[in-house]
Write a protein that holds these residues in place. Sequence first.
Motif, PDB file in Angstrom:
ATOM      1  N   HIS A 173      28.710 -28.769  -8.147  1.00 47.99           N
ATOM      2  CA  HIS A 173      29.198 -29.011  -9.659  1.00 47.99           C
ATOM      3  C   HIS A 173      30.169 -30.360  -9.662  1.00 47.99           C
ATOM      4  CE1 HIS A 173      32.212 -26.695  -7.720  1.00 47.99           C
ATOM      5  NE2 HIS A 173      32.884 -27.147  -8.697  1.00 47.99           N
ATOM      6  N   VAL A 174      30.133 -31.019  -8.651  1.00 42.41           N
ATOM      7  CA  VAL A 174      31.070 -32.278  -8.677  1.00 42.41           C
ATOM      8  C   VAL A 174      30.361 -33.186  -7.911  1.00 42.41           C
ATOM      9  CG1 VAL A 174      33.330 -30.828  -8.900  1.00 42.41           C
ATOM     10  CG2 VAL A 174      32.573 -31.225  -6.497  1.00 42.41           C
ATOM     11  N   PRO A 175      30.718 -34.498  -8.160  1.00 44.07           N
ATOM     12  CA  PRO A 175      30.171 -35.570  -7.630  1.00 44.07           C
ATOM     13  C   PRO A 175      30.236 -35.514  -6.102  1.00 44.07           C
ATOM     14  CG  PRO A 175      30.972 -36.471  -9.395  1.00 44.07           C
ATOM     15  CD  PRO A 175      31.483 -34.941  -9.177  1.00 44.07           C
ATOM     16  N   ASP A 176      31.190 -35.268  -5.444  1.00 46.54           N
ATOM     17  CA  ASP A 176      31.234 -35.345  -4.074  1.00 46.54           C
ATOM     18  C   ASP A 176      31.305 -34.046  -3.469  1.00 46.54           C
ATOM     19  OD1 ASP A 176      33.934 -34.911  -4.928  1.00 46.54           O
ATOM     20  OD2 ASP A 176      34.896 -36.234  -3.799  1.00 46.54           O
ATOM     21  N   GLU A 177      30.636 -33.098  -3.866  1.00 47.63           N
ATOM     22  CA  GLU A 177      30.425 -31.599  -3.399  1.00 47.63           C
ATOM     23  C   GLU A 177      30.608 -31.697  -1.802  1.00 47.63           C
ATOM     24  OE1 GLU A 177      30.026 -27.572  -4.261  1.00 47.63           O
ATOM     25  OE2 GLU A 177      29.971 -29.115  -5.657  1.00 47.63           O
ATOM     26  N   GLN A 178      31.595 -30.827  -1.310  1.00 51.04           N
ATOM     27  CA  GLN A 178      31.654 -30.420   0.011  1.00 51.04           C
ATOM     28  C   GLN A 178      31.929 -29.115   0.293  1.00 51.04           C
ATOM     29  OE1 GLN A 178      31.126 -33.023   2.148  1.00 51.04           O
ATOM     30  NE2 GLN A 178      31.139 -34.571   0.984  1.00 51.04           N
ATOM     31  N   PRO A 179      31.124 -28.465   1.404  1.00 51.45           N
ATOM     32  CA  PRO A 179      30.206 -29.107   2.049  1.00 51.45           C
ATOM     33  C   PRO A 179      29.154 -29.746   1.441  1.00 51.45           C
ATOM     34  CG  PRO A 179      29.993 -26.943   2.423  1.00 51.45           C
ATOM     35  CD  PRO A 179      31.293 -27.067   1.703  1.00 51.45           C
ATOM     36  N   ARG A 180      28.451 -30.350   1.810  1.00 54.46           N
ATOM     37  CA  ARG A 180      27.220 -31.264   1.066  1.00 54.46           C
ATOM     38  C   ARG A 180      26.038 -30.233   0.940  1.00 54.46           C
ATOM     39  NH1 ARG A 180      24.561 -36.170   3.974  1.00 54.46           N
ATOM     40  NH2 ARG A 180      23.660 -34.012   4.916  1.00 54.46           N
ATOM     41  N   PRO A 181      25.492 -29.973  -0.125  1.00 58.21           N
ATOM     42  CA  PRO A 181      24.402 -28.972  -0.090  1.00 58.21           C
ATOM     43  C   PRO A 181      23.245 -29.563   1.028  1.00 58.21           C
ATOM     44  CG  PRO A 181      24.875 -29.427  -2.356  1.00 58.21           C
ATOM     45  CD  PRO A 181      25.820 -30.398  -1.444  1.00 58.21           C
ATOM     46  N   PRO A 182      22.404 -28.678   1.339  1.00 57.07           N
ATOM     47  CA  PRO A 182      21.305 -28.827   2.283  1.00 57.07           C
ATOM     48  C   PRO A 182      20.410 -29.940   1.788  1.00 57.07           C
ATOM     49  CG  PRO A 182      20.836 -26.812   1.642  1.00 57.07           C
ATOM     50  CD  PRO A 182      22.431 -27.229   0.899  1.00 57.07           C
ATOM     51  N   LEU A 183      20.032 -30.752   2.768  1.00 55.85           N
ATOM     52  CA  LEU A 183      18.952 -31.819   2.308  1.00 55.85           C
ATOM     53  C   LEU A 183      17.716 -31.195   1.755  1.00 55.85           C
ATOM     54  CD1 LEU A 183      19.286 -34.454   5.367  1.00 55.85           C
ATOM     55  CD2 LEU A 183      20.263 -34.890   3.073  1.00 55.85           C
ATOM     56  N   HIS A 184      17.296 -30.146   2.541  1.00 59.17           N
ATOM     57  CA  HIS A 184      16.009 -29.467   2.083  1.00 59.17           C
ATOM     58  C   HIS A 184      16.498 -28.442   1.240  1.00 59.17           C
ATOM     59  CE1 HIS A 184      14.078 -31.722   5.557  1.00 59.17           C
ATOM     60  NE2 HIS A 184      15.259 -31.500   6.110  1.00 59.17           N
ATOM     61  N   SER A 185      16.465 -28.796   0.040  1.00 60.28           N
ATOM     62  CA  SER A 185      16.794 -27.861  -1.314  1.00 60.28           C
ATOM     63  C   SER A 185      15.337 -27.350  -2.156  1.00 60.28           C
ATOM     64  CB  SER A 185      17.897 -28.502  -2.224  1.00 60.28           C
ATOM     65  OG  SER A 185      17.067 -29.565  -2.777  1.00 60.28           O
ATOM     66  N   ILE A 186      15.770 -26.528  -3.040  1.00 60.56           N
ATOM     67  CA  ILE A 186      14.790 -26.058  -3.695  1.00 60.56           C
ATOM     68  C   ILE A 186      14.144 -27.177  -4.500  1.00 60.56           C
ATOM     69  CG2 ILE A 186      15.816 -23.675  -4.048  1.00 60.56           C
ATOM     70  CD1 ILE A 186      16.732 -24.723  -6.878  1.00 60.56           C
ATOM     71  N   ALA A 187      14.545 -28.321  -4.746  1.00 60.39           N
ATOM     72  CA  ALA A 187      13.885 -29.413  -5.243  1.00 60.39           C
ATOM     73  C   ALA A 187      13.415 -30.419  -4.476  1.00 60.39           C
ATOM     74  CB  ALA A 187      15.265 -30.125  -6.312  1.00 60.39           C
ATOM     75  N   GLY A 188      13.529 -30.265  -3.162  1.00 62.51           N
ATOM     76  CA  GLY A 188      12.539 -31.028  -2.195  1.00 62.51           C
ATOM     77  C   GLY A 188      13.538 -31.824  -1.287  1.00 62.51           C
TER      78      GLY A 188
END
Length: 363
Positions: A173-188
Amino acid sequence: MRQAVKAGWMYGLGLLVGLVAAGAGSARPAQAAPLEVHVVVVTTFELGQDSGDMPGEFQHWVEQYPLEQTLPAPGMEHGVLRYNAQDHVLGLVSGEGPGHMAAAITALALDPRFDLRHAYFVLAGIAGVNPNKGSIGSAAWALHVVNGGAAHLIDSREIPSDWPDGFTPLQGHVPDEQPRPPLHSIAGDMAYTLRPSLVRWAYERTRHIALPDNEKLQAHRRAYQGFPEALKPPHVMMGDTISGETYWLGALMNRWAERWVAYWTDHQGEMVTTAEEDIGLCQALALQARAGRVDDRRLLILRTTSNFDMPPNGVAPATMLANAAHEENLPGLYASTSAAYQVASPIVRELATHWGSYEGQVP
């Protein structure tokens, strides 16, 4: 007696039918073995015909490599593939955009005519370039590919005053979200790192190639005073790419792209080029690799630079867009399509013609 004759007739008819069936079966041609493919050359568009007119990305390969044999390409926008039977090199035009690329690569991987289990894939296509990092007419081997199309976005007129831009990662919900969401997300997948040793191998083999310069390129570069990298003549380099279907431009969007690549690569990558199709290629190869149809470690991406992704100081982005909305008007179009073949073809030829060295072991 009649029953005996009838029984004998039925037996003879059955024997005849059996012999005919057996004969038909023996006459049926055996299924052809799949074509061996050492390298797949991936391009994204052609301006007109595959040969004989103004070249897009594919024509140099068809005419100069050459890719002489034409094969139908069901499931692909371009409709045909090209093949060099001596070197076992296959060429395709995916169509523009990550969707077309993913569809083309999936169709190819599922095509029983080809054995792609050990094939190398070399994307050789044009791109925009970040003037903070490079100049037009240059060629950049990518180590990282970052998805620039999957994000949350708030219009820039409504973003909080302390945000650098309106983009946040999905599941953030913020530009520099930490920890970063996983690379393999629901969107690819959001980011890919290509095999570092293979990318550096390709770069070292091509870094000394002298790329042509001309007055048109020089005049265009001169406008970028204050951008030292943009003023350099064309050259071969390493540089990461951001991939998305939206053709963006302007200094603020360039600043977002630099941040986005750094964020998704843990500050290991730098945004040098911007293009559309790379993320679709990476995603499709990764999925087909799970099925054992391809080896996604055998991927190289070369982007050659046809235009800057932001205008020089004092020029509005809308003015730049008006001058370069069509490929034919890009200032470095011919230089970049030529450079794509000039830099990528030695790598393709090396892999294809020294197959004994590269089939079982990836550089």
